[in-house]
Motif scaffolding. Sequence first.
Motif, PDB file in Angstrom:
ATOM      1  N   GLY A  54       0.820  -1.209   0.000  1.00  0.00           N
ATOM      2  CA  GLY A  54       0.000   0.000   0.000  1.00  0.00           C
ATOM      3  C   GLY A  54       0.852   1.255   0.000  1.00  0.00           C
ATOM      4  O   GLY A  54       0.831   2.025   0.967  1.00  0.00           O
ATOM      5  N   TYR A 335      -7.070   0.391  -3.224  1.00  0.00           N
ATOM      6  CA  TYR A 335      -7.229  -1.031  -2.954  1.00  0.00           C
ATOM      7  C   TYR A 335      -8.538  -1.563  -3.527  1.00  0.00           C
ATOM      8  O   TYR A 335      -9.538  -0.839  -3.606  1.00  0.00           O
ATOM      9  CB  TYR A 335      -7.243  -1.300  -1.447  1.00  0.00           C
ATOM     10  CG  TYR A 335      -6.060  -0.757  -0.703  1.00  0.00           C
ATOM     11  CD1 TYR A 335      -4.774  -1.266  -0.903  1.00  0.00           C
ATOM     12  CD2 TYR A 335      -6.208   0.289   0.211  1.00  0.00           C
ATOM     13  CE1 TYR A 335      -3.688  -0.767  -0.214  1.00  0.00           C
ATOM     14  CE2 TYR A 335      -5.120   0.787   0.904  1.00  0.00           C
ATOM     15  CZ  TYR A 335      -3.861   0.263   0.687  1.00  0.00           C
ATOM     16  OH  TYR A 335      -2.781   0.767   1.363  1.00  0.00           O
ATOM     17  N   SER A 384      -3.625  -4.008  -4.643  1.00  0.00           N
ATOM     18  CA  SER A 384      -3.287  -2.580  -4.658  1.00  0.00           C
ATOM     19  C   SER A 384      -3.053  -2.133  -6.088  1.00  0.00           C
ATOM     20  O   SER A 384      -2.352  -2.807  -6.851  1.00  0.00           O
ATOM     21  CB  SER A 384      -2.029  -2.334  -3.818  1.00  0.00           C
ATOM     22  OG  SER A 384      -1.524  -1.023  -4.047  1.00  0.00           O
TER      23      SER A 384
END
Length: 405
Positions: A54, A335, A384
């Motif tokens: 992330g 996401y 992601s």
Amino acid sequence: MSTNPPGTPAHQASRALQVAQRVHSIEPFHVMEVVKAASALARCGTDVISMSVGEPDFTATELVQQAAIDAIRAGATQYTDALGLPALREAIASHYASAYGVDVDPRRIIVTAGASAGLLLACAALVDVGDEVLMPDPCYPCNRHFVAAFGGKPVLVPSNAAQRYQLTHDDVEARWSDRTRGVIVASPSNPTGTSMTGPQMQQMLAAVRKRGGFAIIDEIYQGLSYDHPPVSALHFDADVITVNSFSKYFNMTGWRLGWLVVPQALVPAFEKLAQNLFICPSTIAQHAALACFHPDSIALYEERRHEFKRRRDFLVPALRAIGFTVPVMPDGAFYVYADISAVAHNDSGDSAAFCLDVLGKTGVAIVPGADFGLAAPARHVRLSYATKLSRIEEAVGRMGRLFGR
């Protein structure tokens, strides 16, 4: 064999040291197994496409980089106030007015060593041993570990697509007990990328306020909202504690800088904790962050936000086309939380095994749901899209061929 008799300092030092009990309540990151396996494949020459971490693939703007260099050359590297540079606190307050239409007194803003430090400070200030804190399941795993680190008990409340994987007013009403002290929610959320609607946030906060509890709202992805203007929880309740960061929208992950907005009455308590636990955030990062709010920097961040939206708009339909189930469109962050029931071919029915299987056969690294809670983690993965669109397109193509789509 040791010749030191029992009870001597040398004998005592040779015995294994015991870690505190709180360490045992913190689970390891399952994602690290995927990261290690991906690194091993890459070292062997495999072209690995990472959709696991992330972290924006963008970096700090030129203005921010130059501001850091200027601070170093000027010798502006000594401790700041524990609450942060006054100029930065004022700049953040101005940003709330321009971006969210909320007036925030700069004295309520506490600059922290990343959002993680902000969450730690909030839990240190508000959570006592035995206190229960409600949070939706799935959620960012560190949130529950922050609570546990101070002797509290995280209570994961199963959520679903119909409620956008968020905590609701009804959840608070049903799960609040004599031991409940407050709630922690993130909007937009990691791992789902979904935000609370305005009415949903307002009603949930009203249920907490009625019980005299605290609300910690993680807004680190607020700047990365795609389908509607972002709305801060401060718009609905001035007494909430909001957490934000320079990592995501401002693309400064490794600079470790964030901030809190807290009720004025709690500032002294937070300041005392910040002085003792952190002294102050990085001085160089703070001076650099002032350049984040320059109009040229904001214009670039907005271009990047639109690029994230472009990636999302490709990825979600593409995942659905190759067999993943994405029941609700993520409206923020970067996401996608997807159900793998229709594409999982491994015998275990375990998303961790599925992710390793996909990695080994396609070179695409994605994250199992086990890190994010207890609500059907074996059926879910997180992907992601904080990587180039061309790489995302290649990743979908590889997975589609694996699944026969």
